[in-house]
Design an enzyme around this catalytic site. Structure first.
Site, PDB file in Angstrom:
ATOM      1  N   LYS A 232       8.833  21.361  63.719  1.00 40.55           N
ATOM      2  CA  LYS A 232       9.069  20.521  64.893  1.00 40.55           C
ATOM      3  C   LYS A 232      10.047  19.399  64.559  1.00 40.55           C
ATOM      4  CE  LYS A 232       5.714  19.708  67.617  1.00 40.55           C
ATOM      5  NZ  LYS A 232       4.966  19.499  68.807  1.00 40.55           N
TER       6      LYS A 232
ATOM      7  N   ARG B  19       2.558  13.627  66.460  1.00 39.75           N
ATOM      8  CA  ARG B  19       2.381  15.082  66.521  1.00 39.75           C
ATOM      9  C   ARG B  19       2.501  15.715  65.148  1.00 39.75           C
ATOM     10  NH1 ARG B  19       4.147  17.079  71.781  1.00 39.75           N
ATOM     11  NH2 ARG B  19       4.431  15.294  73.125  1.00 39.75           N
TER      12      ARG B  19
ATOM     13  N   GLY C 182      -1.293  24.753  67.954  1.00 38.48           N
ATOM     14  CA  GLY C 182      -2.547  24.099  68.329  1.00 38.48           C
ATOM     15  C   GLY C 182      -3.554  23.933  67.206  1.00 38.48           C
TER      16      GLY C 182
ATOM     17  N   MET D 255      -3.376  22.003  64.484  1.00 36.31           N
ATOM     18  CA  MET D 255      -3.534  20.656  63.936  1.00 36.31           C
ATOM     19  C   MET D 255      -3.461  19.652  65.080  1.00 36.31           C
ATOM     20  SD  MET D 255      -1.439  21.016  60.438  1.00 36.31           S
ATOM     21  CE  MET D 255      -0.020  21.553  61.310  1.00 36.31           C
TER      22      MET D 255
ATOM     23  N   ARG E 159      11.739  25.823  68.906  1.00 39.09           N
ATOM     24  CA  ARG E 159      11.402  26.585  67.696  1.00 39.09           C
ATOM     25  C   ARG E 159      11.592  28.061  68.013  1.00 39.09           C
ATOM     26  NH1 ARG E 159       4.915  25.420  68.027  1.00 39.09           N
ATOM     27  NH2 ARG E 159       4.607  26.405  70.024  1.00 39.09           N
TER      28      ARG E 159
ATOM     29  N   HIS F 205      -2.708  29.415  75.086  1.00 37.80           N
ATOM     30  CA  HIS F 205      -3.087  29.580  73.682  1.00 37.80           C
ATOM     31  C   HIS F 205      -3.459  31.027  73.365  1.00 37.80           C
ATOM     32  CE1 HIS F 205      -6.078  29.491  70.396  1.00 37.80           C
ATOM     33  NE2 HIS F 205      -5.186  28.687  69.852  1.00 37.80           N
TER      34      HIS F 205
ATOM     35  N   SER G 276       7.858  64.360  41.134  1.00 36.89           N
ATOM     36  CA  SER G 276       7.309  63.659  42.296  1.00 36.89           C
ATOM     37  C   SER G 276       6.047  62.946  41.824  1.00 36.89           C
ATOM     38  CB  SER G 276       6.975  64.642  43.414  1.00 36.89           C
ATOM     39  OG  SER G 276       6.366  63.941  44.473  1.00 36.89           O
TER      40      SER G 276
ATOM     41  N   CYS H  53       4.782  61.010  46.317  1.00 31.63           N
ATOM     42  CA  CYS H  53       4.096  61.609  47.456  1.00 31.63           C
ATOM     43  C   CYS H  53       2.649  61.168  47.549  1.00 31.63           C
ATOM     44  CB  CYS H  53       4.207  63.129  47.421  1.00 31.63           C
ATOM     45  SG  CYS H  53       3.453  63.839  45.964  1.00 31.63           S
TER      46      CYS H  53
ATOM     47  N   TYR I  83      13.689  59.322  46.893  1.00 25.56           N
ATOM     48  CA  TYR I  83      13.028  59.293  48.195  1.00 25.56           C
ATOM     49  C   TYR I  83      11.574  58.862  48.040  1.00 25.56           C
ATOM     50  CZ  TYR I  83      10.691  63.558  46.789  1.00 25.56           C
ATOM     51  OH  TYR I  83       9.898  64.437  46.120  1.00 25.56           O
TER      52      TYR I  83
HETATM   53  C1  PEP Z   1      -1.478  62.386  44.324  1.00 32.32           C
HETATM   54  O1  PEP Z   1      -2.279  62.558  43.422  1.00 32.32           O
HETATM   55  O2  PEP Z   1      -0.898  61.300  44.523  1.00 32.32           O
HETATM   56  C2  PEP Z   1      -1.143  63.473  45.255  1.00 32.32           C
HETATM   57  C3  PEP Z   1      -0.218  63.323  46.171  1.00 32.32           C
HETATM   58  O3  PEP Z   1      -1.895  64.589  45.171  1.00 32.32           O
HETATM   59  P1  PEP Z   1      -3.351  64.730  45.790  1.00 32.32           P
HETATM   60  O4  PEP Z   1      -3.612  63.495  46.603  1.00 32.32           O
HETATM   61  O5  PEP Z   1      -3.340  65.962  46.593  1.00 32.32           O
HETATM   62  O6  PEP Z   1      -4.187  64.813  44.563  1.00 32.32           O
END
Ligand code: PEP
Ligand code: MG
Length: 925
Positions: A34, A104, A113, A115, A348, A471, A803, A871, A891
């Protein structure tokens, strides 16, 4: 005396900038949101009432020194007051020309609101009497004076609200006054005396007549309110740090309650619910600010001001559009018009819904106010999550309407669908949620800052009073809780714990459905459904911008051969329909298809069980030949859905006992047959039981599963690889571009891959030859065992991709069971701070993360272009995605529903580290 500057006049913003390290963020931290806004507006020539700010540093020093003003602060406050006297030509406490001020709170981050604020400081018996002469408006003067006594009593002297409310209600009843505007000057004068008596009776001393005493105590009260319960609760919920402190703003009072050419209001420069570019707000003529914000009196829409006070309205529109261009953000402003003259009291960045955030970001980028990158950065992954939250199924809603279950309509203050049981106060709402795990709808006439804990516990909020800036509306929007306010047909009976609308009574604990998107309320439970991403065009635009950012070569700094674009987002999908959804949500590949899920289908399970029970390789092969066509058609569907994109199919992973009937149930059946003396079917069941017992393992998750199972019983994965390549070949012949990647789970030593992979590659090649097609493919592995990380260089000589299965990798690194830990000690560990976060939700960078970094770096020593993904569940968690960007993943793969969130999070990381502040392989928090 100290040299430290604790107090800044509104026209000293340059000094503040200098002392705060030259950044605007520093000024905001020092003067609060403020204070910095008022100072910045003063610099921009916007009409702001003169005043000054006592810094957050002063608040922190006050609290640290055992509630004592730091040396020099009070003198600086007095000196600043003299300056304000000069600027206004009035004098604080001088009956002949009194200056009144407000005190204020204002922290760095807005805490609406939470404080304290005290208005009209400087009034006493003498100044009141002289103000009557000066203004000729006795009613206004004593209305203002009683407000001071009341607010001062509540906020500074900690007298409970009711101590003032009860005598006021009694007085009104005695005079037959229904609303405040029925009261006369004489009445307010009498009420002021009653309130002064309340102070005396509660505190044993008189309301202080000395204006400087008022100022000192009010300043202290605001400092102390930083540590008030509701402020602390709010900071915990909003993730605001507890050590920032609040600033105190002393602002010359201007009055919106000086007659019909005065007024006050609050407004947003764009619609905070939808983001539409249109001024959105409320005002009241002849009123003070708190009347609007509290939502107690019904307000008028801002556009109406153009008719009532056209000059002021025109100036207001001009100033607010200037402010928006200056801050490049939607502004939330407070203003007062005193006898036709406009004053801006606050600006603000406005709180808004997720939908509005996205629309405003896109619009402002298209208007050229901000860049596309800034637009992408403004929207948080949590907001995307909110936009994908369930909405009411429109058919079910029509049906509910047809059944007479429509209950009431109010203002659609915060979108989304909420279904829950009604509770009428914040404590009960919180208790029902926490102790009984109920879905709660909190219903109140209007909410106050003390109600925030109940609002946070609620699935939805419903009020019978107040507007879109009340509010309840502001807080609900901020936390993404669906909310309907001002449903004025509803009468709430807080004593009998029930509400009534059009003759229909809803009692505490009964179910209602609240639609924050349309403002409608229904009786009972209406089913919800996932919103359709394809209809959310603004979000789609934003996500496309996010993808463009990630696809920019060079946005990630990395060693030679590593990916230099940002992360791609792939999806975990087992069935063609999941793959289609993933693709429509923007996935660029399938990062995990858990093939065993397909074994569980009714037609297939008996074949799988037969395969497992057959004692010979030939018997297994026969059963597997029956499974092959099923698997082939599953895979064909995946390849078709992902035409042109990679599809990673994981070979069977779980221990085989998971496919067998439950041992205990089977035992019960066997015992029952034996007791009854029945022989029919007994032998089969006994054999099955013996087989299951034979498969028993003490630690199945560390037992015969993953690649171990493939080596122990290769027929299963041989069938799977054949099914994958037959499906791919068939689809390729149809013109689909197939990119199969076969993933071997749970590798711990390269020797396992050396044993199994060549056999599988031989099958792949044989199928392609049989079918007369050829396409590229990969064989790779999951990295789920610490040993695999440590020996990644060896493993990458055989595996063509990695992965990270971080579910298992977390389990094995910590030695915590992924199936049990969250049920017992893990939550306590997080509460006690032994773990900062649940490592099954957010990657543990120090341990699991360090292993991952080693695996990527060492893996790419053997194979520089090694494709690396994740994954495990962490693939959809923004903090974990950030880490995957840093370690150099290609990824992340997550569930289809989280793909949009992950796309945004990936772009945030790409932008955060752009320009190489952190290189991709030097990882840290
Ligand atoms: C994991 O272990 O992260 C995985 C993707 O395989 P799952 O969850 O099927 O064991
Ligand atoms: Mg796993």
């Amino acid at each position: 005396m100290t040299d430290k500057q604790w107090v800044y006049l509104f026209n000293e913003v340059e000094e503040a900038e200098k002392n705060a390290g030259g950044t605007w963020d520093g000024v905001r931290a020092l003067l609060g949101g403020k204070g910095s806004g008022l100072a910045d507006m003063t610099r921009a020539g916007v009409p702001v009432p003169p005043g000054f700010t006592i810094t957050t540093a002063a608040c922190n020093a006050y609290l640290a020194e055992g509630e004592k003003f730091p040396a020099g602060m009070w003198d600086q406050e007095l000196a600043a007051m003299k300056q304000v006297e000069q600027q206004t030509g009035k004098k604080f406490g001088d009956p002949s020309n009194p200056l009144l001020v407000s005190c204020r709170s204002g922290a760095k981050f807005s805490m609406p609101g939470m404080m304290d604020t005290v208005l009209n400081l400087g009034m006493n018996d003498q100044t009141a009497a002289s103000m009557v002469k000066l203004t000729g408006n006795e009613r206004f003067v004593y209305d203002s004076y009683r407000r001071l006594v009341e607010m001062f009593g509540e906020v500074v002297l900690n007298i409970p609200d009711e101590a003032f409310e009860h005598p006021l209600a009694e007085y009104k009843a005695k005079k037959g006054a229904k609303v405040d505007t029925d009261l006369t000057a004489e009445n307010w004068k009498a009420i002021t005396e009653i309130f002064k008596k309340v102070v005396r009776e509660n505190k044993g001393f008189d309301f202080p007549q000395d204006p400087y005493e008022q100022l000192r105590l009010a300043t202290e009260a605001v400092f102390k309110s930083w540590n008030g319960k509701r402020a602390v609760d709010y900071r915990n919920a909003a993730g605001i740090s507890h050590d920032l402190g609040t600033a105190v703003n002393i602002v010359t009072m201007v009055f919106g309650n000086m007659g019909s050419n005065s007024g006050t209001g609050v407004a947003f420069t764009r619609d905070p619910a939808t983001g539409e570019k249109k001024m959105y707000g409320d005002y009241l003529l002849n009123a003070q600010g708190e009347d609007v914000v509290a939502g107690i009196r019904n307000t008028a829409k801002i556009e109406n001001l153009a008719n009532e006070l056209p000059e002021a309205y025109k100036e207001f529109m001009e100033i607010t559009s200037r402010l928006e261009r200056h801050y490049k953000e939607m502004q939330d402003v407070e203003f007062t018009i005193e006898r036709g003259k406009l004053w801006m009291l606050q600006t603000r960045n406005g709180k808004r819904t997720a939908q509005a955030e996205v629309k405003i970001a896109i619009d402002m980028a298209n208007e050229g106010l901000i860049t596309k990158e800034q637009a992408v950065q403004r929207v948080t992954p949590d907001q995307v999550d909110t936009l994908l939250h369930p909405q009411f199924d429109s058919k079910a809603m029509d049906q509910a309407k047809g059944e007479g279950r429509f209950y009431a309509k109010g203002v659609n203050a915060s979108p989304g669908a909420a279904v829950g049981q009604v509770y009428f106060d914040a404590d009960t709402a919180e208790r029902m949620k926490k102790e009984e795990q109920r879905d709660v709808i909190m219903v109140r006439p209007f909410t106050k800052p003390d109600d925030v804990h109940g609002m946070l516990a609620a699935k939805g909020i419903l009020t019978s009073e107040g507007g879109a800036t009340s509010h309840a509306a502001v807080v609900a929007r901020q936390f993404g809780v669906p909310c309907v306010v001002g449903a004025s047909d509803i009468r709430i009976d807080l004593e009998r714990l029930q509400m009534e609308s059009d003759g229909k009574v809803v009692k505490e604990g009964e179910w209602i459905s609240v639609d924050g998107t349309t403002g409608q309320v229904y009786l009972g439970q209406i089913p919800t459904m996932a919103p359709r991403l394809e209809e959310q065009t603004d979000l789609l635009t934003l996500l496309n911008w996010a993808d463009d950012i990630c696809a920019t070569p060079g946005i990630r700094q990395a060693p030679e051969g590593w990916p230099t674009t940002g992360l791609q987002v792939w999806a975990n999908a087992d069935y063609p329909k999941d793959a289609q959804r993933a693709r429509s949500y923007g996935a660029k590949g399938i990062g995990l298809c858990r093939t065993e899920h397909m074994f569980f289908e009714t037609e297939r399970l008996p074949i799988v069980q037969r395969m497992i029970l057959s004692g010979t390789s030939a018997g297994r092969t026969q059963a597997l030949n029956e499974l092959l066509p099923f698997q082939r058609s599953d895979f064909a569907g995946l390849f078709a859905a992902m035409d042109g994109q990679p599809v990673i199919i994981r070979l069977i992973d779980p221990p085989l006992h998971e496919f067998m009937p439950d041992e205990e149930k089977l035992l019960e059946q066997v015992i029952e047959l034996r007791v009854k003396g029945e022989t029919k079917g007994l032998k089969e069941k006994e054999d099955l039981l013996a087989a299951i017992r034979g498969m028993h393992e003490s630690n199945p998750m560390m037992g015969l599963r993953g690649v171990r199972l493939s080596i122990y019983m290769p027929e299963i994965v041989e069938m799977q690889v054949r099914a994958i390549f037959e499906a791919a070949a068939d689809e390729a012949k149809k013109g689909v571009i197939v990119k199969p990647e076969v993933m071997i789970p749970l590798t711990g030593t390269v020797k396992e891959l050396e044993w199994i992979q060549p056999r599988l590659v031989r099958i792949a090649k044989a199928v392609m030859e049989e079918k007369g097609v050829s396409f590229s493919y990969k064989f790779g592995t999951m990295i789920e065992i610490p040993r695999a990380c440590v020996t990644a260089e060896e493993i990458a000589k055989v595996a063509e991709f990695f992965s990270f299965g971080t579910n298992d990798l977390t389990q094995m690194t910590f030695g915590y069971s992924r199936d049990d830990a969250e049920r017992n000690f893990l939550i306590k560990y997080v509460e006690e701070g032994i773990l900062v976060k649940n490592p099954f939700q957010t990657l543990d960078r120090d341990g699991v993360g360090r292993l991952m970094r080693m695996a990527v770096t060492d893996g790419r020593k053997a194979r520089v272009n090694l494709e690396v993904g994740i994954c495990g569940e962490h693939g959809g968690d923004p903090a974990s995605i950030d880490f995957c960007h840093l370690v150099g993943n290609n990824y992340v793969s997550c569930s289809p529903f989280r793909v949009p969130i992950a796309r945004l999070a990936a772009a945030h990381s790409a932008l955060k580290y752009k320009g190489g502040q952190v290189s991709a392989f030097e990882v840290d928090k």
